[in-house]
Design a protein around this motif. Structure first.
Motif, mmCIF file in Angstrom:
data_model
loop_
_atom_site.group_PDB
_atom_site.id
_atom_site.type_symbol
_atom_site.label_atom_id
_atom_site.label_comp_id
_atom_site.label_asym_id
_atom_site.label_seq_id
_atom_site.Cartn_x
_atom_site.Cartn_y
_atom_site.Cartn_z
ATOM 1 N N ILE A 163 66.864 -1.259 49.901
ATOM 2 C CA ILE A 163 66.198 -1.083 48.130
ATOM 3 C C ILE A 163 66.736 -2.429 47.615
ATOM 4 N N GLU A 164 67.343 -2.087 46.808
ATOM 5 C CA GLU A 164 67.248 -2.585 45.678
ATOM 6 C C GLU A 164 66.940 -4.495 45.817
ATOM 7 N N PRO A 165 67.574 -4.656 46.558
ATOM 8 C CA PRO A 165 66.939 -6.454 47.185
ATOM 9 C C PRO A 165 66.148 -6.913 46.558
ATOM 10 N N VAL A 166 64.767 -5.232 47.349
ATOM 11 C CA VAL A 166 63.498 -6.143 46.881
ATOM 12 C C VAL A 166 63.061 -5.501 45.738
ATOM 13 N N THR A 167 63.897 -4.906 44.803
ATOM 14 C CA THR A 167 63.412 -4.370 43.421
ATOM 15 C C THR A 167 63.468 -5.728 42.414
ATOM 16 N N PRO A 168 62.379 -5.454 41.326
ATOM 17 C CA PRO A 168 62.457 -6.669 40.432
ATOM 18 C C PRO A 168 63.312 -6.671 39.815
ATOM 19 N N VAL A 169 63.395 -7.684 39.115
ATOM 20 C CA VAL A 169 64.838 -7.304 38.238
ATOM 21 C C VAL A 169 64.620 -6.794 37.045
ATOM 22 N N GLY A 170 65.652 -6.101 36.010
ATOM 23 C CA GLY A 170 64.646 -4.776 35.410
ATOM 24 C C GLY A 170 63.780 -3.549 35.395
ATOM 25 N N GLY A 171 63.961 -3.112 37.111
ATOM 26 C CA GLY A 171 63.673 -2.230 37.285
ATOM 27 C C GLY A 171 64.179 -1.254 38.608
ATOM 28 N N VAL A 172 63.272 -0.359 38.445
ATOM 29 C CA VAL A 172 63.897 1.126 39.471
ATOM 30 C C VAL A 172 62.838 0.910 40.532
ATOM 31 N N TYR A 173 63.297 0.821 41.640
ATOM 32 C CA TYR A 173 62.154 1.254 42.892
ATOM 33 C C TYR A 173 63.025 2.165 43.493
ATOM 34 N N CYS A 174 61.871 3.315 43.613
ATOM 35 C CA CYS A 174 62.873 4.812 44.732
ATOM 36 C C CYS A 174 61.717 4.411 46.196
ATOM 37 N N THR A 175 62.515 5.648 46.718
ATOM 38 C CA THR A 175 62.104 6.394 47.936
ATOM 39 C C THR A 175 60.630 7.061 48.223
ATOM 40 N N GLU A 176 59.648 7.141 48.970
ATOM 41 C CA GLU A 176 58.469 8.472 49.045
ATOM 42 C C GLU A 176 58.931 9.655 48.496
ATOM 43 N N SER A 177 60.264 9.300 49.814
ATOM 44 C CA SER A 177 60.953 11.124 49.214
ATOM 45 C C SER A 177 61.905 11.087 48.271
ATOM 46 N N PHE A 178 62.276 10.128 47.481
ATOM 47 C CA PHE A 178 63.168 10.706 46.620
ATOM 48 C C PHE A 178 61.580 11.050 45.674
ATOM 49 N N ALA A 179 60.734 10.544 45.253
ATOM 50 C CA ALA A 179 59.597 10.758 44.601
ATOM 51 C C ALA A 179 59.040 12.079 45.008
#
Length: 388
Positions: free
Chosen positions: A334-350
């Motif tokens: 997941i982190e390789p597709v996340t923009p610098v300075g951002g946090v991406y999470c999965t639908e299951s985490f949301a």
């Protein structure tokens, strides 16, 4: 702020009806009691004005509810705990092979089919418990999007028996989880349905290694490979030092941490704590010294967060505690597709944030994103601080 007020994707417009997440006891097919049960379920779907449903398709109550959802022209969304072939063997034909055709009829008519995890069944009740959390979270996400009510529909047998050996899974556990959120459950008696289920033999997996449901965090520093030897000590002192301090600030909530080069891997006990850690890390790293930004490059941390069942055991090389498994590997993509300075999470985490009554963060869908290394396309959310 309540879970219903967490920032989600824009509301659906021009829609009516409520959302239901369903569960119920498994039973054999072909009994006279099933006909009257189907009618009771239909009556409650009418009473609650259900137009969207989420749940698994185990033999018995699940399939009967799904059939009634489809019969009223409502939208069915199937949520399965693990690989489909394993689910059919464990939870569908265990009640008799008559259920298999009905399973596929519902599955093929559903709007969506989601897997809490694509992995095999390993005889772990955590896999079913995790699926329950996921399905409930999806229902709450959808209710927030539609600005409507979310209900639980539970079908229980007269004896209220459970096939779960641990008590962490099953209809009774599902009902408690939903009610502990202050949500309404509608209980429908199953009637005199036969429950002579025959499960396939369980294979022993591992040598005492156990599985737990946890939040998983991965981070890396984009631009690290372009740093020179002179910059590396400053990077370790400033960037990794700040990360280490944030993790330490959260104490025992961080159950495991590891690092190699610029990468950081952590296991956190609760989703809301993991979200707070991720956002605190980006806040702490917002003012990276210019000397650690390679000329002409974008530099900074990218964080990915996920939630799922993980093996926990002992590292045979170091002797240390070790958390590992497919969901850990998924988080690392997941982190390789996340923009610098951002946090991406999965639908299951949301979804888990909603179930964890998180009030400090907001999340917004960024759509389906293709993960590297053939890990498929997944729904991701951008995680931010709540605007309270």
């Amino acid at each position: 702020m309540t879970p219903d007020e967490l920032e989600v994707v824009p509301e659906e417009t021009g829609v009516t009806g409520n959302v239901a997440v369903f569960c119920g006891h498994m039973f054999n097919s072909g009994s006279d009691a099933e006909t009257s049960l189907a009618q009771r379920i239909s009556n409650y779907l009418d009473e609650l004005d259900v137009s969207v449903g989420y749940g698994p398709l185990a033999c018995g109550a699940d399939i009967v509810i799904a059939e009634q959802i489809l019969q009223r022209g409502a939208e069915l969304n199937v949520v399965l705990p693990f690989a489909e072939d394993d689910f059919i063997a464990e939870s569908v034909v265990s009640g008799g092979h008559d259920w298999e055709d009905r399973y596929y009829a519902c599955r093929n008519a559903a709007k969506s089919i989601s897997f809490a995890t694509p992995s095999d069944y390993v005889g772990d009740d955590n896999q079913f418990a995790y699926n329950t959390l996921y399905a409930m979270g999806l229902a709450l996400l959808r209710a927030g999007k539609r600005d409507c009510e979310a209900y639980q529909i539970a079908v229980v047998s007269d004896e209220f028996a459970s096939f779960s050996a641990t008590g962490i899974a099953g209809t009774k556990a599902d009902m408690k989880l939903w009610q502990d959120l202050g949500r309404k459950s509608v209980t429908i008696p199953a009637g005199n349905v036969p429950r002579n289920l025959r499960f396939p033999p369980k294979q022993q997996v591992g040598d005492g290694t156990k599985r737990e449901i946890r939040s998983i965090l991965f981070a890396d520093y984009k631009g690290f490979s372009r740093l020179g030897e002179r910059e590396l000590p400053a990077f370790m002192h400033t960037v990794m030092g700040r990360i280490g301090q944030v993790l330490s600030d959260f104490g025992d909530h961080v159950e495991f941490r590891n690092t190699w080069g610029d990468a950081v891997y952590a296991i956190v006990d609760e989703p809301r704590i993991a979200a707070s850690i991720a956002l605190r890390l980006q806040e702490t790293l917002a003012d990276i010294p210019r000397g650690l930004v390679p000329s002409g490059a974008v530099a900074g941390m990218r964080l990915g967060v996920h939630y799922g069942p993980i093996w926990v055991g002992t590292d045979r090389i170091t002797g240390n505690r070790l958390w590992y498994g497919g969901e850990v590997n998924r988080t690392a993509r997941i982190e390789p597709v996340t923009p610098v300075g951002g946090v991406y999470c999965t639908e299951s985490f949301a979804a888990a944030l909603l179930m964890d009554n998180c009030k400090e963060c907001a999340f917004t869908s960024v759509g389906r994103v293709l993960l590297p290394k053939k890990y498929g396309e997944v729904e991701l959310y951008r995680l931010d601080k709540a605007d309270c």
